[in-house]
Design an enzyme around this catalytic site. Structure first.
Site, PDB file in Angstrom:
ATOM      1  N   HIS A 292       0.875  -1.191   0.000  1.00 59.53           N
ATOM      2  CA  HIS A 292       0.000   0.000   0.000  1.00 59.53           C
ATOM      3  C   HIS A 292       0.909   1.238   0.000  1.00 59.53           C
ATOM      4  O   HIS A 292       1.648   1.474  -0.947  1.00 59.53           O
ATOM      5  CB  HIS A 292      -0.930  -0.111   1.221  1.00 59.53           C
ATOM      6  CG  HIS A 292      -2.047   0.872   1.293  1.00 59.53           C
ATOM      7  ND1 HIS A 292      -2.423   1.673   0.252  1.00 59.53           N
ATOM      8  CD2 HIS A 292      -2.899   1.186   2.318  1.00 59.53           C
ATOM      9  CE1 HIS A 292      -3.459   2.435   0.617  1.00 59.53           C
ATOM     10  NE2 HIS A 292      -3.749   2.156   1.875  1.00 59.53           N
TER      11      HIS A 292
ATOM     12  N   HIS B 148      -1.867  -2.158  -9.669  1.00 58.66           N
ATOM     13  CA  HIS B 148      -2.836  -1.547  -8.763  1.00 58.66           C
ATOM     14  C   HIS B 148      -4.068  -2.423  -8.701  1.00 58.66           C
ATOM     15  O   HIS B 148      -4.458  -3.005  -9.714  1.00 58.66           O
ATOM     16  CB  HIS B 148      -3.222  -0.140  -9.251  1.00 58.66           C
ATOM     17  CG  HIS B 148      -3.904   0.656  -8.200  1.00 58.66           C
ATOM     18  ND1 HIS B 148      -5.253   0.580  -7.968  1.00 58.66           N
ATOM     19  CD2 HIS B 148      -3.409   1.531  -7.287  1.00 58.66           C
ATOM     20  CE1 HIS B 148      -5.563   1.373  -6.962  1.00 58.66           C
ATOM     21  NE2 HIS B 148      -4.474   1.953  -6.527  1.00 58.66           N
TER      22      HIS B 148
ATOM     23  N   ASP C 169       2.987   5.954  -7.022  1.00 57.65           N
ATOM     24  CA  ASP C 169       4.134   5.911  -6.116  1.00 57.65           C
ATOM     25  C   ASP C 169       5.454   5.630  -6.808  1.00 57.65           C
ATOM     26  O   ASP C 169       6.520   5.840  -6.235  1.00 57.65           O
ATOM     27  CB  ASP C 169       3.876   4.903  -4.995  1.00 57.65           C
ATOM     28  CG  ASP C 169       2.878   5.477  -4.020  1.00 57.65           C
ATOM     29  OD1 ASP C 169       2.864   6.719  -3.898  1.00 57.65           O
ATOM     30  OD2 ASP C 169       2.111   4.726  -3.423  1.00 57.65           O
TER      31      ASP C 169
HETATM   32  N1  ACO Z   1       5.194  -7.090 -10.231  1.00 56.22           N
HETATM   33  C1  ACO Z   1       5.037  -8.295 -10.806  1.00 56.22           C
HETATM   34  N2  ACO Z   1       3.850  -8.921 -10.938  1.00 56.22           N
HETATM   35  C2  ACO Z   1       2.766  -8.304 -10.454  1.00 56.22           C
HETATM   36  C3  ACO Z   1       2.850  -7.034  -9.855  1.00 56.22           C
HETATM   37  C4  ACO Z   1       4.129  -6.419  -9.761  1.00 56.22           C
HETATM   38  N3  ACO Z   1       4.263  -5.219  -9.200  1.00 56.22           N
HETATM   39  N4  ACO Z   1       1.629  -6.633  -9.458  1.00 56.22           N
HETATM   40  C5  ACO Z   1       0.796  -7.626  -9.813  1.00 56.22           C
HETATM   41  N5  ACO Z   1       1.478  -8.648 -10.408  1.00 56.22           N
HETATM   42  C6  ACO Z   1       0.915  -9.880 -10.958  1.00 56.22           C
HETATM   43  C7  ACO Z   1       0.537 -10.852  -9.860  1.00 56.22           C
HETATM   44  O1  ACO Z   1       1.585 -11.729  -9.555  1.00 56.22           O
HETATM   45  C8  ACO Z   1      -0.654 -11.558 -10.456  1.00 56.22           C
HETATM   46  O2  ACO Z   1      -0.183 -12.533 -11.331  1.00 56.22           O
HETATM   47  P1  ACO Z   1      -1.039 -13.897 -11.553  1.00 56.22           P
HETATM   48  O3  ACO Z   1      -2.351 -13.472 -12.130  1.00 56.22           O
HETATM   49  O4  ACO Z   1      -0.196 -14.677 -12.518  1.00 56.22           O
HETATM   50  O5  ACO Z   1      -1.176 -14.534 -10.214  1.00 56.22           O
HETATM   51  C9  ACO Z   1      -1.339 -10.471 -11.297  1.00 56.22           C
HETATM   52  O6  ACO Z   1      -0.303  -9.523 -11.607  1.00 56.22           O
HETATM   53  C10 ACO Z   1      -2.461  -9.741 -10.577  1.00 56.22           C
HETATM   54  O7  ACO Z   1      -1.942  -9.290  -9.366  1.00 56.22           O
HETATM   55  P2  ACO Z   1      -2.736  -9.326  -8.002  1.00 56.22           P
HETATM   56  O8  ACO Z   1      -1.779  -9.615  -6.887  1.00 56.22           O
HETATM   57  O9  ACO Z   1      -3.927 -10.173  -8.117  1.00 56.22           O
HETATM   58  O10 ACO Z   1      -3.198  -7.851  -7.914  1.00 56.22           O
HETATM   59  P3  ACO Z   1      -3.717  -7.190  -6.629  1.00 56.22           P
HETATM   60  O11 ACO Z   1      -4.822  -6.332  -7.048  1.00 56.22           O
HETATM   61  O12 ACO Z   1      -3.992  -8.162  -5.544  1.00 56.22           O
HETATM   62  O13 ACO Z   1      -2.449  -6.338  -6.135  1.00 56.22           O
HETATM   63  C11 ACO Z   1      -0.915  -4.615  -5.812  1.00 56.22           C
HETATM   64  C12 ACO Z   1      -2.282  -5.017  -6.401  1.00 56.22           C
HETATM   65  C13 ACO Z   1      -0.832  -5.042  -4.325  1.00 56.22           C
HETATM   66  C14 ACO Z   1      -0.799  -3.107  -5.881  1.00 56.22           C
HETATM   67  C15 ACO Z   1       0.198  -5.307  -6.632  1.00 56.22           C
HETATM   68  O14 ACO Z   1       0.118  -4.881  -7.977  1.00 56.22           O
HETATM   69  C16 ACO Z   1       1.579  -5.031  -6.063  1.00 56.22           C
HETATM   70  O15 ACO Z   1       2.009  -5.722  -5.141  1.00 56.22           O
HETATM   71  N6  ACO Z   1       2.310  -3.998  -6.622  1.00 56.22           N
HETATM   72  C17 ACO Z   1       3.595  -3.605  -6.109  1.00 56.22           C
HETATM   73  C18 ACO Z   1       3.429  -2.763  -4.855  1.00 56.22           C
HETATM   74  C19 ACO Z   1       2.889  -1.367  -5.173  1.00 56.22           C
HETATM   75  O16 ACO Z   1       3.401  -0.673  -6.042  1.00 56.22           O
HETATM   76  N7  ACO Z   1       1.856  -0.949  -4.396  1.00 56.22           N
HETATM   77  C20 ACO Z   1       1.289   0.394  -4.546  1.00 56.22           C
HETATM   78  C21 ACO Z   1      -0.172   0.347  -4.763  1.00 56.22           C
HETATM   79  S1  ACO Z   1      -0.738   1.960  -5.148  1.00 56.22           S
HETATM   80  C22 ACO Z   1      -0.976   2.706  -3.703  1.00 56.22           C
HETATM   81  O17 ACO Z   1      -1.115   2.179  -2.636  1.00 56.22           O
HETATM   82  C23 ACO Z   1      -1.031   4.217  -3.801  1.00 56.22           C
END
Ligand code: ACO
Length: 423
Positions: free
Chosen positions: A264, A305, A363
């Site tokens: 987050h 996201h 971010d």
């Molecule tokens: N790097 C690599 N792979 C990713 C990433 C990433 N940053 N984000 C998502 N994926 C992949 C997942 O592994 C998943 O793959 P799968 O379908 O093969 O299992 C797919 O994309 C979907 O991802 P989810 O985890 O289901 O997406 P979710 O909505 O749960 O997570 C999140 C969103 C937590 C933001 C995620 O994208 C992440 O961890 N990003 C990196 C951290 C980040 O930048 N957070 C900031 C959020 S914005 C904010 O708070 C202002």
């Protein structure tokens, strides 16, 4: 406003569930009566669950649109300052001149901390993370400001909300100067909200911080872009804690704790730490491959996201701001910035990121801007927290005003042992 009903067949019997329409966006199926039919719904992570109705913020993840009280984020970032936006989130309309004068006066009058709070800072280790200090100090505010803490009194709620918005920059800045072993710098009312924070962070007894209008505008934008984002994890935390009748300072302290996680609000700090670790363009591929590897927990920080499956509109604004700040500070050749641009390009052309619709989020860029301004990594999430306070208090207040609010208490699918006796 029920438009139609959805029919579901449960145990061979047809049941009708009402549908709640939104003014924009998906309708929600009202499942409150399902329990009566001995069924719950299962949705860990709340990917398809509306926990409340709200009039504050609208996000269209497919279009990449963000509205605060109906106004597009692009217009708010260009034409307003953070305090306009905080007023808008809380009251539903932008302040007129007279309202703004009163509001500014109130925020300025609340920006100091009770002198006894200094002792609370002194109880922390000097090397404590500023977010850890913020959780503690904000939580302790209920021990200082209980004079206006009747959560059922709208006037008390206003005062608590304004106290939080006004004091969090002071708390955040002091959490860091405490780290450095430097004296606390008091707020100056002649500065705008964001510049005042930079002053408390950067002024020293021997030299005052010198404000720069481009940096001040960029910083206000960071605050506006992070001010609210509907029912994200930290806002939902604030609502859940508030649903028990807890005081506003306890609710916001819980919100800060929730924001701290790297999935987050901690993502801006994690992004910069990741870029520092990658260090050189030649190592980008290796990190991209790690992010794609199912057996590796590593994720590309600042990418992806939960809601946006298109460009994050805040990221587009922040990217522009990033260029303005780097131009102003002559940092275009900064190695970390160049590395970030290269990483962004490679990831956006990679099949994995294209297919999963993973774009840089706000971010990814806000961390670069803050680093350029001189804000230390450990303060990135603290800046996010001070910006998000406006959204948190607005949601808390909206929940307190709603007739539909009740204590948040999810159900579960029990998978443990069935009843048994101790032998
Ligand atoms: N790097 C690599 N792979 C990713 C990433 C990433 N940053 N984000 C998502 N994926 C992949 C997942 O592994 C998943 O793959 P799968 O379908 O093969 O299992 C797919 O994309 C979907 O991802 P989810 O985890 O289901 O997406 P979710 O909505 O749960 O997570 C999140 C969103 C937590 C933001 C995620 O994208 C992440 O961890 N990003 C990196 C951290 C980040 O930048 N957070 C900031 C959020 S914005 C904010 O708070 C202002």
């Amino acid at each position: 406003m029920t438009k139609e009903k959805i029919k579901v067949v449960l145990d061979g019997k047809e049941r009708e569930l009402p549908v709640i329409e939104s003014t924009i966006g998906n309708p929600s199926i009202d499942i409150r009566k399902l329990g009566k039919y001995n069924y719950f719904t299962y949705d860990p992570g709340f990917t398809s669950t509306s926990a409340c109705t709200s009039k504050i913020t609208y996000v269209d993840g497919n279009k990449g649109e963000l509205l605060y009280r109906g106004y597009p984020i692009e217009q708010l970032a260009e034409k307003c300052d953070y305090l306009d936006v905080s007023y808008l989130l809380m009251h539903g309309e932008l302040p007129d001149q007279a309202q703004k004068t009163v509001y500014l006066k109130s925020i300025a009058s609340h920006s100091l901390l009770h002198d006894q709070l200094n002792n609370i800072f002194g109880g922390f280790r000097r090397d404590a993370h500023p977010m850890a200090v913020m959780v503690g100090v904000v939580g302790s505010m209920s021990a200082f400001y209980f004079d206006n803490m009747d959560i059922n009194d709208p006037n008390h709620r206003q005062i608590s909300a304004q106290r939080l918005i006004a004091k969090i920059p002071t708390i955040a800045a002091w959490s860091y100067t405490y780290n450095l072993g430097l004296p606390f710098v008091y707020p100056k009312n002649e500065y705008d909200f964001g510049t005042n924070f930079l002053h408390m962070l950067f002024s020293r007894p021997y030299k005052d911080y010198e404000p720069n209008p481009i940096i001040s505008k960029a910083f206000e934008k960071i605050l506006i872009l992070h001010a609210d984002h509907e029912q994200n994890a930290s806002t939902s935390t604030v609502r859940l804690v508030g649903s028990t009748g807890a005081n506003p300072y306890a609710c916001i302290a819980a919100g800060i704790a929730s924001l701290w996680g790297p999935a987050h609000g901690g993502a801006n700090e994690a992004t910069l730490r990741m870029l520092t670790e990658i260090k050189d363009e030649s190592r980008i591929k290796q990190y991209i491959n790690r992010a794609k590897d199912k057996d590796d927990e590593f994720r590309l920080m600042g990418f992806g996201h939960r809601v946006y499956r298109n460009q994050d509109p805040r990221a587009i604004i922040m990217k522009e701001t990033c260029h303005e700040v780097l131009d102003e500070l002559g940092l275009n050749d900064d190695p970390i910035f160049k590395l970030a641009m290269k990483l962004e390009k490679i990831a956006l052309e990679d099949e994995y990121f294209i297919e999963k619709k993973l774009y840089p989020n706000v971010d990814f860029y806000s961390g670069i801007v803050m680093r350029a301004i001189g804000i230390p990594f450990s303060m990135f999430t603290a800046v996010f927290a001070l910006a998000r306070t406006a959204g948190w208090v607005a949601h808390w207040n909206e929940m307190m005003m709603s007739d539909e609010s009740k204590i948040g208490r999810p159900r579960q699918v029990y998978k443990g042992k069935t009843k048994r006796d101790i032998k």
